[in-house]
Design a protein around this motif. Structure first.
Motif, PDB file in Angstrom:
ATOM      1  N   ALA A  89       0.844  -1.194   0.000  1.00  0.00           N
ATOM      2  CA  ALA A  89       0.000   0.000   0.000  1.00  0.00           C
ATOM      3  C   ALA A  89       0.875   1.238   0.000  1.00  0.00           C
ATOM      4  O   ALA A  89       2.086   1.167   0.255  1.00  0.00           O
ATOM      5  CB  ALA A  89      -0.906   0.020   1.234  1.00  0.00           C
ATOM      6  N   MET A  90       0.243   2.373  -0.237  1.00  0.00           N
ATOM      7  CA  MET A  90       0.873   3.657   0.033  1.00  0.00           C
ATOM      8  C   MET A  90       0.583   3.973   1.493  1.00  0.00           C
ATOM      9  O   MET A  90      -0.580   3.937   1.917  1.00  0.00           O
ATOM     10  CB  MET A  90       0.294   4.738  -0.863  1.00  0.00           C
ATOM     11  CG  MET A  90       0.948   6.091  -0.708  1.00  0.00           C
ATOM     12  SD  MET A  90       2.636   6.124  -1.343  1.00  0.00           S
ATOM     13  CE  MET A  90       2.281   6.285  -3.103  1.00  0.00           C
ATOM     14  N   TYR A  91       1.615   4.255   2.241  1.00  0.00           N
ATOM     15  CA  TYR A  91       1.476   4.528   3.672  1.00  0.00           C
ATOM     16  C   TYR A  91       1.612   6.023   3.924  1.00  0.00           C
ATOM     17  O   TYR A  91       2.547   6.668   3.437  1.00  0.00           O
ATOM     18  CB  TYR A  91       2.528   3.764   4.464  1.00  0.00           C
ATOM     19  CG  TYR A  91       2.189   2.304   4.617  1.00  0.00           C
ATOM     20  CD1 TYR A  91       2.317   1.426   3.541  1.00  0.00           C
ATOM     21  CD2 TYR A  91       1.726   1.794   5.829  1.00  0.00           C
ATOM     22  CE1 TYR A  91       1.989   0.085   3.671  1.00  0.00           C
ATOM     23  CE2 TYR A  91       1.399   0.449   5.968  1.00  0.00           C
ATOM     24  CZ  TYR A  91       1.523  -0.392   4.883  1.00  0.00           C
ATOM     25  OH  TYR A  91       1.203  -1.719   5.021  1.00  0.00           O
ATOM     26  N   TYR A  92       0.672   6.541   4.714  1.00  0.00           N
ATOM     27  CA  TYR A  92       0.635   7.967   5.017  1.00  0.00           C
ATOM     28  C   TYR A  92       0.743   8.207   6.510  1.00  0.00           C
ATOM     29  O   TYR A  92       0.143   7.499   7.313  1.00  0.00           O
ATOM     30  CB  TYR A  92      -0.680   8.580   4.534  1.00  0.00           C
ATOM     31  CG  TYR A  92      -0.900   8.496   3.052  1.00  0.00           C
ATOM     32  CD1 TYR A  92      -1.569   7.424   2.484  1.00  0.00           C
ATOM     33  CD2 TYR A  92      -0.434   9.511   2.204  1.00  0.00           C
ATOM     34  CE1 TYR A  92      -1.773   7.344   1.123  1.00  0.00           C
ATOM     35  CE2 TYR A  92      -0.640   9.443   0.837  1.00  0.00           C
ATOM     36  CZ  TYR A  92      -1.314   8.353   0.305  1.00  0.00           C
ATOM     37  OH  TYR A  92      -1.506   8.278  -1.047  1.00  0.00           O
ATOM     38  N   CYS A  93       1.463   9.247   6.842  1.00  0.00           N
ATOM     39  CA  CYS A  93       1.548   9.733   8.206  1.00  0.00           C
ATOM     40  C   CYS A  93       0.515  10.844   8.373  1.00  0.00           C
ATOM     41  O   CYS A  93       0.306  11.641   7.449  1.00  0.00           O
ATOM     42  CB  CYS A  93       2.967  10.264   8.423  1.00  0.00           C
ATOM     43  SG  CYS A  93       3.227  11.203   9.902  1.00  0.00           S
ATOM     44  N   ALA A  94      -0.106  10.896   9.550  1.00  0.00           N
ATOM     45  CA  ALA A  94      -1.080  11.943   9.834  1.00  0.00           C
ATOM     46  C   ALA A  94      -0.883  12.459  11.246  1.00  0.00           C
ATOM     47  O   ALA A  94      -0.435  11.713  12.125  1.00  0.00           O
ATOM     48  CB  ALA A  94      -2.499  11.412   9.655  1.00  0.00           C
ATOM     49  N   ALA A  95      -1.252  13.728  11.452  1.00  0.00           N
ATOM     50  CA  ALA A  95      -1.076  14.325  12.769  1.00  0.00           C
ATOM     51  C   ALA A  95      -2.168  15.337  13.048  1.00  0.00           C
ATOM     52  O   ALA A  95      -2.729  15.939  12.122  1.00  0.00           O
ATOM     53  CB  ALA A  95       0.301  15.000  12.870  1.00  0.00           C
ATOM     54  N   ASP A  96      -2.468  15.513  14.327  1.00  0.00           N
ATOM     55  CA  ASP A  96      -3.481  16.479  14.724  1.00  0.00           C
ATOM     56  C   ASP A  96      -3.128  17.037  16.100  1.00  0.00           C
ATOM     57  O   ASP A  96      -2.657  16.285  16.966  1.00  0.00           O
ATOM     58  CB  ASP A  96      -4.855  15.831  14.755  1.00  0.00           C
ATOM     59  CG  ASP A  96      -5.956  16.856  14.745  1.00  0.00           C
ATOM     60  OD1 ASP A  96      -6.388  17.235  13.630  1.00  0.00           O
ATOM     61  OD2 ASP A  96      -6.352  17.294  15.824  1.00  0.00           O
ATOM     62  N   PRO A  97      -3.346  18.331  16.334  1.00  0.00           N
ATOM     63  CA  PRO A  97      -3.021  18.921  17.636  1.00  0.00           C
ATOM     64  C   PRO A  97      -3.995  18.516  18.748  1.00  0.00           C
ATOM     65  O   PRO A  97      -3.716  18.768  19.923  1.00  0.00           O
ATOM     66  CB  PRO A  97      -3.094  20.423  17.366  1.00  0.00           C
ATOM     67  CG  PRO A  97      -3.994  20.554  16.184  1.00  0.00           C
ATOM     68  CD  PRO A  97      -3.763  19.336  15.355  1.00  0.00           C
TER      69      PRO A  97
END
Length: 122
Positions: A89-97
């Motif tokens: 797969a294409m792997y994505y990093c995600a972030a939120d405050p």
């Protein structure tokens, strides 16, 4: 805010890969960070998440094989062992405050995303 993933590539089934996500461009803490993936022709799915207190959550499909972690330099990692072809797969990093809501595996929780890194398992 910038999230830059690295570490993807090709691996054999049963092998290991470690993904990294370098976060920059902000002065406040990203309280919830996660990894998502999108297999070819399929929808994006949550893989793992880590909250500011260190609580981690994993998708059932990767439990016991993947480990999410974060260092003090705001770099997020995903250590993947016992890889399977279906992990391709294409792997994505995600972030939120904000703190993770529920499992942290819903993409709608996150304001910031990386460009992705491809992992191919054969």
């Amino acid at each position: 805010v910038q999230l830059v993933e690295s570490g993807g590539g090709s691996a054999l089934a049963g092998g290991s890969v470690r993904l990294s996500c370098a976060a920059s461009g902000y002065t406040y803490s990203m309280r919830c960070m996660g990894w998502f993936r999108q297999p070819p022709g399929k929808q994006r799915e949550g893989v793992a998440a880590i909250d500011i207190d260190g609580t981690t959550t994993y998708a059932d499909s990767v439990k016991g094989r993947f480990t999410i972690s974060k260092d003090n330099a705001n770099t997020l990692y995903l250590q993947m062992h016992s890889l399977k072809p279906e992990d391709t797969a294409m792997y994505y990093c995600a972030a939120d405050p904000r703190r993770c809501v529920g499992s942290g595996l819903r993409g709608t929780e996150y304001d910031y995303w990386g460009q992705g890194t491809q992992v191919t398992v054969s």
